[in-house]
Design a protein around this motif. Structure first.
Motif, PDB file in Angstrom:
ATOM      1  N   LYS A 170       0.816  -1.217   0.000  1.00  0.00           N
ATOM      2  CA  LYS A 170       0.000   0.000   0.000  1.00  0.00           C
ATOM      3  C   LYS A 170       0.848   1.264   0.000  1.00  0.00           C
ATOM      4  CE  LYS A 170      -3.468   0.339   2.816  1.00  0.00           C
ATOM      5  NZ  LYS A 170      -4.272   0.212   4.059  1.00  0.00           N
ATOM      6  N   ASP A 174      -8.499   4.351  -4.240  1.00  0.00           N
ATOM      7  CA  ASP A 174      -9.601   3.575  -3.674  1.00  0.00           C
ATOM      8  C   ASP A 174      -9.122   2.162  -3.337  1.00  0.00           C
ATOM      9  OD1 ASP A 174     -11.979   2.495  -2.889  1.00  0.00           O
ATOM     10  OD2 ASP A 174     -12.978   2.635  -4.827  1.00  0.00           O
ATOM     11  N   ARG A 198      -9.570  -1.019  -0.759  1.00  0.00           N
ATOM     12  CA  ARG A 198     -10.510  -1.585   0.207  1.00  0.00           C
ATOM     13  C   ARG A 198      -9.973  -2.921   0.727  1.00  0.00           C
ATOM     14  NH1 ARG A 198     -14.982  -1.467  -4.580  1.00  0.00           N
ATOM     15  NH2 ARG A 198     -14.559   0.666  -5.300  1.00  0.00           N
ATOM     16  N   ILE A 199      -9.900  -3.040   2.022  1.00  0.00           N
ATOM     17  CA  ILE A 199      -9.487  -4.309   2.604  1.00  0.00           C
ATOM     18  C   ILE A 199     -10.452  -4.652   3.731  1.00  0.00           C
ATOM     19  CG2 ILE A 199      -7.793  -3.126   4.069  1.00  0.00           C
ATOM     20  CD1 ILE A 199      -6.233  -5.776   4.118  1.00  0.00           C
ATOM     21  N   LYS A 200     -10.919  -5.877   3.717  1.00  0.00           N
ATOM     22  CA  LYS A 200     -11.863  -6.332   4.732  1.00  0.00           C
ATOM     23  C   LYS A 200     -11.414  -7.700   5.233  1.00  0.00           C
ATOM     24  CE  LYS A 200     -16.794  -7.250   5.551  1.00  0.00           C
ATOM     25  NZ  LYS A 200     -18.143  -7.279   4.930  1.00  0.00           N
ATOM     26  N   PHE A 252      -9.447   0.720  -8.623  1.00  0.00           N
ATOM     27  CA  PHE A 252      -9.553   0.301  -7.229  1.00  0.00           C
ATOM     28  C   PHE A 252      -8.899  -1.067  -7.053  1.00  0.00           C
ATOM     29  CE2 PHE A 252     -12.968  -1.978  -9.223  1.00  0.00           C
ATOM     30  CZ  PHE A 252     -13.065  -3.169  -8.526  1.00  0.00           C
ATOM     31  N   SER A 304      -9.640  -4.302  -4.241  1.00  0.00           N
ATOM     32  CA  SER A 304     -10.454  -4.792  -3.142  1.00  0.00           C
ATOM     33  C   SER A 304      -9.956  -6.172  -2.716  1.00  0.00           C
ATOM     34  CB  SER A 304     -11.934  -4.879  -3.558  1.00  0.00           C
ATOM     35  OG  SER A 304     -12.706  -5.514  -2.546  1.00  0.00           O
ATOM     36  N   GLN A 361     -10.662  -9.115   0.250  1.00  0.00           N
ATOM     37  CA  GLN A 361     -11.503  -9.595   1.352  1.00  0.00           C
ATOM     38  C   GLN A 361     -10.998 -10.965   1.796  1.00  0.00           C
ATOM     39  OE1 GLN A 361     -15.789  -9.254   0.519  1.00  0.00           O
ATOM     40  NE2 GLN A 361     -15.264  -8.002  -1.266  1.00  0.00           N
ATOM     41  N   ASN A 404      -9.764  -6.052  -8.879  1.00  0.00           N
ATOM     42  CA  ASN A 404      -9.038  -4.835  -9.228  1.00  0.00           C
ATOM     43  C   ASN A 404      -9.401  -4.368 -10.633  1.00  0.00           C
ATOM     44  OD1 ASN A 404      -7.274  -7.234 -10.068  1.00  0.00           O
ATOM     45  ND2 ASN A 404      -6.291  -5.539 -11.166  1.00  0.00           N
TER      46      ASN A 404
END
Length: 256
Positions: free
Chosen positions: A126, A134, A136-138, A177, A179, A181, A195
């Protein structure tokens, strides 16, 4: 007149003494700050040297897969170019390299160890991303799950999905972006990465296919029927979703 002369004379003496005192104070302060900077810079150089030495020791080949050594070189360069985050980033990088050097030699690690490795790898990647990007990490991890600390996870499985997301994302596109998860629930591990890819990467993927064939082969060799790896591409958005039924695999290991 003579009194005025002495008053003026004393005034200039006072100004001279004050100027000397001010100069000495500023000089001492600057010298002190310079020494602190030199100490911090020396610590940083030593830390970077230690990381570089450890990086040179890393053996990036593993069963059924090969890691790109340029990935970690790029990470190190990114860390060095962001001084304000250097100490935190070097600590994350040290964790990643320790995992690759020592834990990856084991046939299996725990989900806890692999997840910590994946999160560290994401954090140091990162650094290369614009703060406004944008990202996003979950992470939804049930730490009380019975297989959370069991040796059932093949090490470094998460690398391909994370590396591909950062490697093939179009960071200049306004709608771009990444993302990621990750979930561990009811003995099942799931990792979903999406992505926005650049047009160049879209064309390359149309010719060469999506994702790493070595990851598919390794998953099949280790987990056989206990996993699924789904990959899709739509409107320039690439998605890979890996699901491993670690619980059933663990049961098989115990009773076979």
């Amino acid at each position: 007149m003579e009194g005025n002369y002495y008053m003026i004379h004393d005034y200039w003496i006072f100004i001279g003494v004050f100027a000397v005192f001010f100069f000495l104070t500023v000089s001492i302060y600057l010298f002190s700050q310079n020494q602190k900077f030199k100490v911090k810079n020396a610590k940083l150089s030593t830390a970077n040297k230690m990381i570089q030495e450890r990086l040179n020791e890393v053996q990036l080949e593993h069963i059924g897969t090969k890691l790109n050594p340029h990935l970690f070189k790029n990470i190190l360069n990114s860390v060095q170019s962001h001084a304000y985050q250097t100490y935190m980033s070097l600590d994350k990088l040290a964790n990643v390299l320790d995992y690759i050097l020592y834990e990856s030699n084991n046939k299996f690690v725990s989900p806890k160890e692999e997840l910590n490795f994946a999160l560290s790898l994401i954090e140091i990647n990162k650094i290369k991303v614009n703060p406004l990007f944008d990202f996003r990490i979950k992470s939804k991890i049930n730490k009380s799950d019975e297989i959370y600390e069991e040796k059932v996870f093949a090490p470094l499985l998460s690398v391909d999905l994370i590396e591909n997301a950062f490697k093939h994302t179009d960071f200049l596109a306004s709608d771009s972006f990444i993302s990621i998860q990750m979930e561990l629930e009811e003995r099942v591990f799931t990792m979903k990465v999406s992505n926005k890819a650049s047009l160049k990467n879209v064309l390359e993927k149309e010719k060469s296919g999506f994702g790493s064939q070595s990851l598919d082969q390794r998953l099949k060799m280790i987990y056989n029927t206990f996993y699924t790896l789904q990959k899709s591409s739509k409107n320039g958005i690439f998605t890979a979703e890996l699901t491993i039924n670690l619980g059933d695999f663990y049961d098989k290991m115990r009773y076979s």
